[in-house]
Scaffold this motif. Structure first.
Motif, PDB file in Angstrom:
ATOM      1  N   ASP A 174       0.841  -1.198   0.000  1.00 24.53           N
ATOM      2  CA  ASP A 174       0.000   0.000   0.000  1.00 24.53           C
ATOM      3  C   ASP A 174       0.875   1.246   0.000  1.00 24.53           C
ATOM      4  O   ASP A 174       1.454   1.616   1.028  1.00 24.53           O
ATOM      5  CB  ASP A 174      -0.929   0.009   1.208  1.00 24.53           C
ATOM      6  CG  ASP A 174      -1.979   1.096   1.124  1.00 24.53           C
ATOM      7  OD1 ASP A 174      -1.809   2.040   0.322  1.00 24.53           O
ATOM      8  OD2 ASP A 174      -2.971   1.008   1.868  1.00 24.53           O
ATOM      9  N   TRP A 214       0.126   4.293  -0.024  1.00 17.02           N
ATOM     10  CA  TRP A 214      -0.370   5.392   0.823  1.00 17.02           C
ATOM     11  C   TRP A 214       0.450   5.450   2.106  1.00 17.02           C
ATOM     12  O   TRP A 214       0.739   6.511   2.620  1.00 17.02           O
ATOM     13  CB  TRP A 214      -1.852   5.187   1.127  1.00 17.02           C
ATOM     14  CG  TRP A 214      -2.433   6.303   1.927  1.00 17.02           C
ATOM     15  CD1 TRP A 214      -2.670   6.314   3.272  1.00 17.02           C
ATOM     16  CD2 TRP A 214      -2.846   7.586   1.439  1.00 17.02           C
ATOM     17  NE1 TRP A 214      -3.211   7.512   3.650  1.00 17.02           N
ATOM     18  CE2 TRP A 214      -3.332   8.322   2.529  1.00 17.02           C
ATOM     19  CE3 TRP A 214      -2.852   8.177   0.175  1.00 17.02           C
ATOM     20  CZ2 TRP A 214      -3.817   9.613   2.409  1.00 17.02           C
ATOM     21  CZ3 TRP A 214      -3.339   9.457   0.054  1.00 17.02           C
ATOM     22  CH2 TRP A 214      -3.811  10.168   1.155  1.00 17.02           C
ATOM     23  N   TYR A 215       0.831   4.253   2.596  1.00 18.49           N
ATOM     24  CA  TYR A 215       1.597   4.167   3.840  1.00 18.49           C
ATOM     25  C   TYR A 215       3.093   4.032   3.599  1.00 18.49           C
ATOM     26  O   TYR A 215       3.890   4.542   4.372  1.00 18.49           O
ATOM     27  CB  TYR A 215       1.091   2.995   4.693  1.00 18.49           C
ATOM     28  CG  TYR A 215      -0.357   3.173   5.073  1.00 18.49           C
ATOM     29  CD1 TYR A 215      -0.730   4.102   6.025  1.00 18.49           C
ATOM     30  CD2 TYR A 215      -1.353   2.433   4.446  1.00 18.49           C
ATOM     31  CE1 TYR A 215      -2.069   4.295   6.361  1.00 18.49           C
ATOM     32  CE2 TYR A 215      -2.683   2.610   4.777  1.00 18.49           C
ATOM     33  CZ  TYR A 215      -3.035   3.547   5.728  1.00 18.49           C
ATOM     34  OH  TYR A 215      -4.350   3.739   6.048  1.00 18.49           O
ATOM     35  N   THR A 216       3.471   3.319   2.545  1.00 18.18           N
ATOM     36  CA  THR A 216       4.895   3.060   2.315  1.00 18.18           C
ATOM     37  C   THR A 216       5.565   4.136   1.476  1.00 18.18           C
ATOM     38  O   THR A 216       6.777   4.312   1.561  1.00 18.18           O
ATOM     39  CB  THR A 216       5.098   1.716   1.584  1.00 18.18           C
ATOM     40  OG1 THR A 216       4.566   1.830   0.251  1.00 18.18           O
ATOM     41  CG2 THR A 216       4.432   0.564   2.321  1.00 18.18           C
TER      42      THR A 216
END
Length: 164
Positions: free
Chosen positions: A134, A136-138
């Motif tokens: 993902d 968005w987080y990484t």
């Protein structure tokens, strides 16, 4: 017609990347008339007053880097807006593909189960039980790109193999 729906949490990164990667693969094989491909979210976090957010700019940039969403291969990237999946999608699609384990749980809740065995996890098509990274987080859109391409290659091989 083979109907495919990709699902992630917000429908702005992973699932639209998968939607447009598969559309590109199908187009390059001359199979556009045989596929209907969309993507959706399990949440409404990227939908405001009934209007979904567009594809996240870094995801669009990654697609463009690979020739998708460009003026000569737009495929609908600029018009794409996040939408939430609904129970009726279960009947509409042949393959409903979640990006991670949380998506899979939410899809089971939204669809009330999977009696026709239409729900899959993306990387199962690549022979891996892992989640699609993902970004968005990484922040790592390369890893997501690689996961999406691996999953789409496996999916198209399975589908083409099943139809030939």
């Amino acid at each position: 017609m083979i109907r495919v729906l990709f699902i992630c949490h917000g429908n702005i990164c992973r699932s639209p990347m998968a939607e447009f990667v598969l559309k590109d693969m199908v187009k390059k094989r001359g199979l556009e008339d045989e596929f209907y491909i969309e993507s959706a979210a399990t949440s409404t976090e990227e939908i405001w007053h009934g209007v979904g957010n567009p594809v996240y700019p870094p995801a669009r940039a990654k697609l463009r880097e690979h020739g998708i969403g460009t003026s000569d291969n737009e495929l609908g990237v600029s018009e794409k807006r996040a939408r939430q999946t609904v129970c009726g999608d279960y009947e509409k699609f042949d393959y409903i593909i979640g990006m991670d384990s949380a998506n899979m749980r939410n899809m089971q809740r939204i669809y009330g189960g999977d009696p026709e065995n239409k729900v899959y996890k993306m990387l199962d098509f690549a022979g891996r039980s892992a989640d699609v990274a993902d970004p968005w987080y990484t922040g790592n859109f390369d890893a997501t790109w690689n996961d999406v391409v691996d999953g789409c290659n496996g999916l198209i091989s399975k589908v083409i193999g099943a139809t030939t």
